[in-house]
Design a protein around this motif. Structure first.
Motif, PDB file in Angstrom:
ATOM      1  N   ILE A 255      32.723  62.367 -11.409  1.00  0.00           N
ATOM      2  CA  ILE A 255      33.516  61.290 -10.815  1.00  0.00           C
ATOM      3  C   ILE A 255      33.106  61.051  -9.364  1.00  0.00           C
ATOM      4  N   ILE A 256      32.878  62.114  -8.616  1.00  0.00           N
ATOM      5  CA  ILE A 256      32.438  61.961  -7.226  1.00  0.00           C
ATOM      6  C   ILE A 256      31.075  61.275  -7.180  1.00  0.00           C
ATOM      7  N   SER A 257      30.173  61.647  -8.065  1.00  0.00           N
ATOM      8  CA  SER A 257      28.861  61.009  -8.109  1.00  0.00           C
ATOM      9  C   SER A 257      28.973  59.535  -8.492  1.00  0.00           C
ATOM     10  N   LEU A 258      29.891  59.222  -9.376  1.00  0.00           N
ATOM     11  CA  LEU A 258      30.121  57.830  -9.764  1.00  0.00           C
ATOM     12  C   LEU A 258      30.541  56.990  -8.567  1.00  0.00           C
ATOM     13  N   PHE A 259      31.504  57.481  -7.806  1.00  0.00           N
ATOM     14  CA  PHE A 259      31.982  56.713  -6.667  1.00  0.00           C
ATOM     15  C   PHE A 259      30.979  56.707  -5.517  1.00  0.00           C
ATOM     16  N   SER A 260      30.182  57.753  -5.374  1.00  0.00           N
ATOM     17  CA  SER A 260      29.156  57.720  -4.336  1.00  0.00           C
ATOM     18  C   SER A 260      28.083  56.686  -4.686  1.00  0.00           C
ATOM     19  N   GLY A 261      27.747  56.565  -5.959  1.00  0.00           N
ATOM     20  CA  GLY A 261      26.809  55.528  -6.383  1.00  0.00           C
ATOM     21  C   GLY A 261      27.348  54.137  -6.123  1.00  0.00           C
ATOM     22  N   LEU A 262      28.636  53.940  -6.370  1.00  0.00           N
ATOM     23  CA  LEU A 262      29.269  52.649  -6.076  1.00  0.00           C
ATOM     24  C   LEU A 262      29.239  52.366  -4.580  1.00  0.00           C
ATOM     25  N   PHE A 263      29.526  53.370  -3.775  1.00  0.00           N
ATOM     26  CA  PHE A 263      29.516  53.210  -2.322  1.00  0.00           C
ATOM     27  C   PHE A 263      28.112  52.842  -1.829  1.00  0.00           C
ATOM     28  N   PHE A 264      27.103  53.555  -2.331  1.00  0.00           N
ATOM     29  CA  PHE A 264      25.736  53.267  -1.912  1.00  0.00           C
ATOM     30  C   PHE A 264      25.289  51.886  -2.374  1.00  0.00           C
ATOM     31  N   LEU A 265      25.746  51.471  -3.560  1.00  0.00           N
ATOM     32  CA  LEU A 265      25.387  50.153  -4.070  1.00  0.00           C
ATOM     33  C   LEU A 265      25.951  49.057  -3.181  1.00  0.00           C
ATOM     34  N   VAL A 266      27.187  49.225  -2.753  1.00  0.00           N
ATOM     35  CA  VAL A 266      27.830  48.216  -1.915  1.00  0.00           C
ATOM     36  C   VAL A 266      27.281  48.262  -0.488  1.00  0.00           C
ATOM     37  N   LYS A 267      27.091  49.452   0.051  1.00  0.00           N
ATOM     38  CA  LYS A 267      26.675  49.586   1.447  1.00  0.00           C
ATOM     39  C   LYS A 267      25.206  49.219   1.656  1.00  0.00           C
ATOM     40  N   ASP A 268      24.321  49.726   0.812  1.00  0.00           N
ATOM     41  CA  ASP A 268      22.887  49.528   1.013  1.00  0.00           C
ATOM     42  C   ASP A 268      22.378  48.203   0.465  1.00  0.00           C
TER      43      ASP A 268
END
Length: 69
Positions: free
Chosen positions: A14-27
């Motif tokens: 779950i943490i990896s899922l949300f970190s991927g979402l964060f990186f997708l939006v930020k980068d």
């Protein structure tokens, strides 16, 4: 101990899922951090499935075939 490891792996997925979402939006797709997060999530999911299969086969995690009993 086995159930704790299963829960830890679930939280890691779950943490990896949300970190991927964060990186997708930020980068905005300019770096490969989203792909790295996806790779980690897939690896953790495979480890989780393997651990669940081991737990069921070894009898440490019983399966209830009839929940009405």
């Amino acid at each position: 101990m086995l159930k704790v490891l299963i829960v830890v792996l679930l939280f890691a997925v779950i943490i990896s899922l949300f970190s991927g979402l964060f990186f997708l939006v930020k980068d905005e797709g300019k770096t490969s951090r989203t792909v790295n997060a996806l790779t980690i999530r897939v690896t953790l999911s495979v480890m989780l499935l393997a651990l669940l299969a081991y737990a069921v086969v070894s009898g440490q995690l019983p399966i209830n075939p009839s929940p009405l009993r």
